[in-house]
Scaffold this motif. Structure first.
Motif, PDB file in Angstrom:
ATOM      1  N   ILE A  37     -20.763 -46.747  28.307  1.00 11.17           N
ATOM      2  CA  ILE A  37     -21.855 -45.882  27.872  1.00 11.17           C
ATOM      3  C   ILE A  37     -21.360 -45.147  26.636  1.00 11.17           C
ATOM      4  CG2 ILE A  37     -23.272 -43.869  28.517  1.00 11.17           C
ATOM      5  CD1 ILE A  37     -22.637 -44.816  31.512  1.00 11.17           C
ATOM      6  N   LEU A  45     -27.153 -40.136  25.646  1.00 11.97           N
ATOM      7  CA  LEU A  45     -26.301 -41.204  26.141  1.00 11.97           C
ATOM      8  C   LEU A  45     -27.033 -42.544  26.059  1.00 11.97           C
ATOM      9  CD1 LEU A  45     -25.329 -39.037  29.160  1.00 11.97           C
ATOM     10  CD2 LEU A  45     -23.609 -39.949  27.579  1.00 11.97           C
ATOM     11  N   TRP A  47     -26.600 -46.472  27.541  1.00 13.42           N
ATOM     12  CA  TRP A  47     -25.912 -47.462  28.364  1.00 13.42           C
ATOM     13  C   TRP A  47     -25.753 -48.748  27.570  1.00 13.42           C
ATOM     14  CZ3 TRP A  47     -27.979 -52.127  30.404  1.00 13.42           C
ATOM     15  CH2 TRP A  47     -27.164 -52.777  31.340  1.00 13.42           C
ATOM     16  N   TYR A  94     -17.673 -43.977  26.527  1.00 15.43           N
ATOM     17  CA  TYR A  94     -17.222 -43.683  27.879  1.00 15.43           C
ATOM     18  C   TYR A  94     -17.202 -44.955  28.715  1.00 15.43           C
ATOM     19  CZ  TYR A  94     -18.485 -38.750  26.961  1.00 15.43           C
ATOM     20  OH  TYR A  94     -18.596 -37.474  26.454  1.00 15.43           O
ATOM     21  N   TYR A 106     -26.433 -46.063  38.783  1.00 12.16           N
ATOM     22  CA  TYR A 106     -26.059 -44.787  38.213  1.00 12.16           C
ATOM     23  C   TYR A 106     -24.540 -44.697  38.241  1.00 12.16           C
ATOM     24  CZ  TYR A 106     -25.996 -43.458  43.182  1.00 12.16           C
ATOM     25  OH  TYR A 106     -25.755 -43.409  44.532  1.00 12.16           O
ATOM     26  N   PHE A 107     -23.983 -43.602  37.708  1.00 16.70           N
ATOM     27  CA  PHE A 107     -22.566 -43.567  37.352  1.00 16.70           C
ATOM     28  C   PHE A 107     -21.895 -42.346  37.966  1.00 16.70           C
ATOM     29  CE2 PHE A 107     -23.701 -46.975  34.720  1.00 16.70           C
ATOM     30  CZ  PHE A 107     -24.930 -46.653  34.169  1.00 16.70           C
ATOM     31  N   ASP A 108     -20.958 -42.612  38.890  1.00 14.77           N
ATOM     32  CA  ASP A 108     -20.401 -41.483  39.634  1.00 14.77           C
ATOM     33  C   ASP A 108     -19.011 -41.053  39.194  1.00 14.77           C
ATOM     34  OD1 ASP A 108     -19.038 -42.858  42.737  1.00 14.77           O
ATOM     35  OD2 ASP A 108     -18.964 -43.637  40.679  1.00 14.77           O
ATOM     36  N   TRP A 110     -16.432 -41.039  35.535  1.00 20.22           N
ATOM     37  CA  TRP A 110     -16.406 -41.311  34.101  1.00 20.22           C
ATOM     38  C   TRP A 110     -15.001 -41.087  33.550  1.00 20.22           C
ATOM     39  CZ3 TRP A 110     -21.208 -41.360  30.937  1.00 20.22           C
ATOM     40  CH2 TRP A 110     -22.368 -41.310  31.709  1.00 20.22           C
ATOM     41  N   GLY A 111     -14.680 -41.823  32.498  1.00 19.86           N
ATOM     42  CA  GLY A 111     -13.502 -41.496  31.720  1.00 19.86           C
ATOM     43  C   GLY A 111     -13.773 -40.275  30.855  1.00 19.86           C
ATOM     44  N   GLN A 112     -12.747 -39.801  30.161  1.00 21.59           N
ATOM     45  CA  GLN A 112     -12.903 -38.592  29.348  1.00 21.59           C
ATOM     46  C   GLN A 112     -13.598 -38.883  28.024  1.00 21.59           C
ATOM     47  OE1 GLN A 112     -10.175 -40.367  29.296  1.00 21.59           O
ATOM     48  NE2 GLN A 112      -9.423 -40.373  27.190  1.00 21.59           N
TER      49      GLN A 112
END
Lengths: 120, 107
Positions: A37, A45, A47, A94, A106-108, A110-112
């Motif tokens: 993303i 954002l 995707w 991300y 959906y996205f639970d 994440w990277g920084q």
């Protein structure tokens, strides 16, 4: 607890290929689906695509001709390639764990995030 | 693409206030909606999925409601940690899209 970390060049030349890798720790990538993303500065954002636990991929139609997502199970990593980049591809990228099943996507976790700039 | 529109774009509020953010979809998405919180310079954090299910570990002052094309995120009593930008995301189509965000600022 799963952790994700993006890595790759922060500067890419116009028309070249952007390549990023996401290293996952605390869990196996073979158990979940994974996405990239991005977020241009000050914008919403977007995707980009997903690779499933079985290796199937699904891409944003607006990027489909330029995006490839792949996985390396032996390294517990998945990667993004975006070809023919332009200034509009400047964004924070991300990687994220995707919760799928039925209609769910959906996205639970994440990277920084990593900022990629496109400039010569 | 399903378009997601949030309102307001910016919201000024005080600690303790009840805050409501609205997200509208360009077509019905049933209850396939998630909410995220993003603090400056940080990754988004999942708050709610399936329109109203609270993610594990998220404080109960956050709640979500709605179905079809109109959804709300409510913070019952705003806390200092809650000043952030909030995004909705639809997932009825296998090409998820996000709203433009609502920034919650300190009044």
């Amino acid at each position: 607890q799963v952790q994700l970390h993006e890595s790759g060049p922060g500067l890419v030349k116009p028309s070249e290929t952007l390549s990023l890798t996401c290293t996952v720790s605390g869990g196996s990538i073979s158990s979940y689906s994974w996405s990239w993303i991005r977020q241009p500065p000050g914008k919403r954002l977007e995707w980009m695509g997903l690779i499933s636990y079985s290796g199937n991929t699904n891409y944003n139609p607006s990027l489909k001709t330029r995006v490839t997502i792949s996985a390396d199970m032996s390294k517990n990593q998945f990667s993004l390639r975006l070809t023919s980049v332009a200034a509009a591809d400047r964004a924070v990228y991300y990687c994220a764990r995707a919760i799928t099943g039925g209609p769910s996507l959906y996205f639970d976790s994440w990277g920084q995030g990593t900022l990629v700039t496109v400039s010569s | 693409d399903i378009q997601m529109t949030q309102s307001p774009s910016t919201l000024s509020a005080s600690v303790g206030d009840r805050v409501t953010i609205t997200c509208r979809a360009s077509q019905s998405i049933s209850r396939w909606l998630a909410w995220y919180q993003q603090r400056p310079g940080k990754a988004p954090k999942l708050l709610i999925y399936d329109a109203s299910t609270l993610e594990v570990g998220v404080p109960s002052r956050f709640s979500g409601s709605g179905s079809g094309t109109e959804f709300t995120l409510t913070i019952s009593s705003l806390q200092p940690d809650d000043f952030a930008t909030y995004y909705c995301q639809q997932y009825i189509s296998y090409s998820p899209t996000f709203g433009q965000g609502t920034k919650v600022e300190i009044k």
